[in-house]
Design a protein around this motif. Structure first.
Motif, short mmCIF file in Angstrom:
data_model
loop_
_atom_site.label_atom_id
_atom_site.label_comp_id
_atom_site.label_asym_id
_atom_site.label_seq_id
_atom_site.Cartn_x
_atom_site.Cartn_y
_atom_site.Cartn_z
N ALA A 239 -3.60 -1.41 6.50
CA ALA A 239 -3.15 -0.06 6.81
C ALA A 239 -1.78 0.20 6.19
O ALA A 239 -1.53 1.28 5.63
N GLY A 240 -0.91 -0.77 6.25
CA GLY A 240 0.42 -0.63 5.65
C GLY A 240 0.34 -0.47 4.14
O GLY A 240 1.05 0.34 3.55
N GLN A 241 -0.54 -1.25 3.52
CA GLN A 241 -0.69 -1.14 2.07
C GLN A 241 -1.29 0.21 1.69
O GLN A 241 -0.87 0.82 0.70
N LEU A 242 -2.25 0.69 2.46
CA LEU A 242 -2.83 2.00 2.18
C LEU A 242 -1.80 3.11 2.36
O LEU A 242 -1.75 4.06 1.57
N ARG A 243 -0.96 2.99 3.40
CA ARG A 243 0.11 3.98 3.60
C ARG A 243 1.07 3.98 2.42
O ARG A 243 1.48 5.04 1.95
N ALA A 244 1.41 2.78 1.94
CA ALA A 244 2.34 2.68 0.81
C ALA A 244 1.76 3.33 -0.44
O ALA A 244 2.46 4.04 -1.17
N VAL A 245 0.47 3.12 -0.68
CA VAL A 245 -0.17 3.74 -1.83
C VAL A 245 -0.20 5.26 -1.66
O VAL A 245 0.10 6.01 -2.59
N ASP B 193 1.85 7.09 0.10
CA ASP B 193 3.22 7.60 -0.08
C ASP B 193 3.59 7.65 -1.56
O ASP B 193 4.22 8.62 -2.01
N ALA B 194 3.23 6.61 -2.31
CA ALA B 194 3.55 6.58 -3.73
C ALA B 194 2.83 7.70 -4.47
O ALA B 194 3.40 8.35 -5.36
N LEU B 195 1.57 7.95 -4.11
CA LEU B 195 0.83 9.05 -4.73
C LEU B 195 1.45 10.40 -4.40
O LEU B 195 1.54 11.28 -5.26
N GLN B 196 1.89 10.54 -3.16
CA GLN B 196 2.55 11.79 -2.76
C GLN B 196 3.83 12.00 -3.56
O GLN B 196 4.10 13.10 -4.03
N GLU B 197 4.61 10.94 -3.72
CA GLU B 197 5.84 11.04 -4.51
C GLU B 197 5.52 11.41 -5.96
O GLU B 197 6.21 12.22 -6.57
N LEU B 198 4.48 10.80 -6.50
CA LEU B 198 4.08 11.09 -7.87
C LEU B 198 3.71 12.56 -8.02
O LEU B 198 4.13 13.23 -8.96
#
Length: 106
Positions: A77-83, A85-90
């Protein structure tokens, strides 16, 4: 390294599971190392579910598997959240670039 440690540190869900099923002292066993990738953690969760569904796990093993599964699910779940978040930033970065490009005089 003892034979028990080699089994625990082997491929997830193989030899370590057999060792736990033999009724050894659960307090003396080390936890299996947590998989570092989402894919490995997900595969291990599937192994845990299969073992629990089999009905062959002792009460102590069931408790340990549940604890391990919970930790792995939290890792995923943490790794999915990080991905996410990164996509949102992109997406935000792309939006800013597009808006800046549109605002520039041609």
């Amino acid at each position: 390294m003892s034979a028990g440690e080699q089994q625990i540190n082997g491929p997830p869900g193989t030899a370590g599971m057999a060792e736990k099923g033999k009724g050894g002292d659960p307090g003396s066993q080390q936890r299996e190392p947590q998989p570092q990738t989402y894919e490995a953690a997900s595969a291990r969760v599937e192994e845990i579910i299969r073992r629990l569904d089999s009905g062959e796990a002792s009460l102590d093993e069931t408790l340990e598997l549940i604890r391990e599964g919970k930790a792995l699910i939290e890792l995923c779940a943490g790794q999915l959240r990080a991905v996410g978040d990164a996509l949102q930033e992109l997406r935000l970065d792309e939006l800013v670039e597009r808006l800046e490009a549109e605002a520039r005089p041609e």
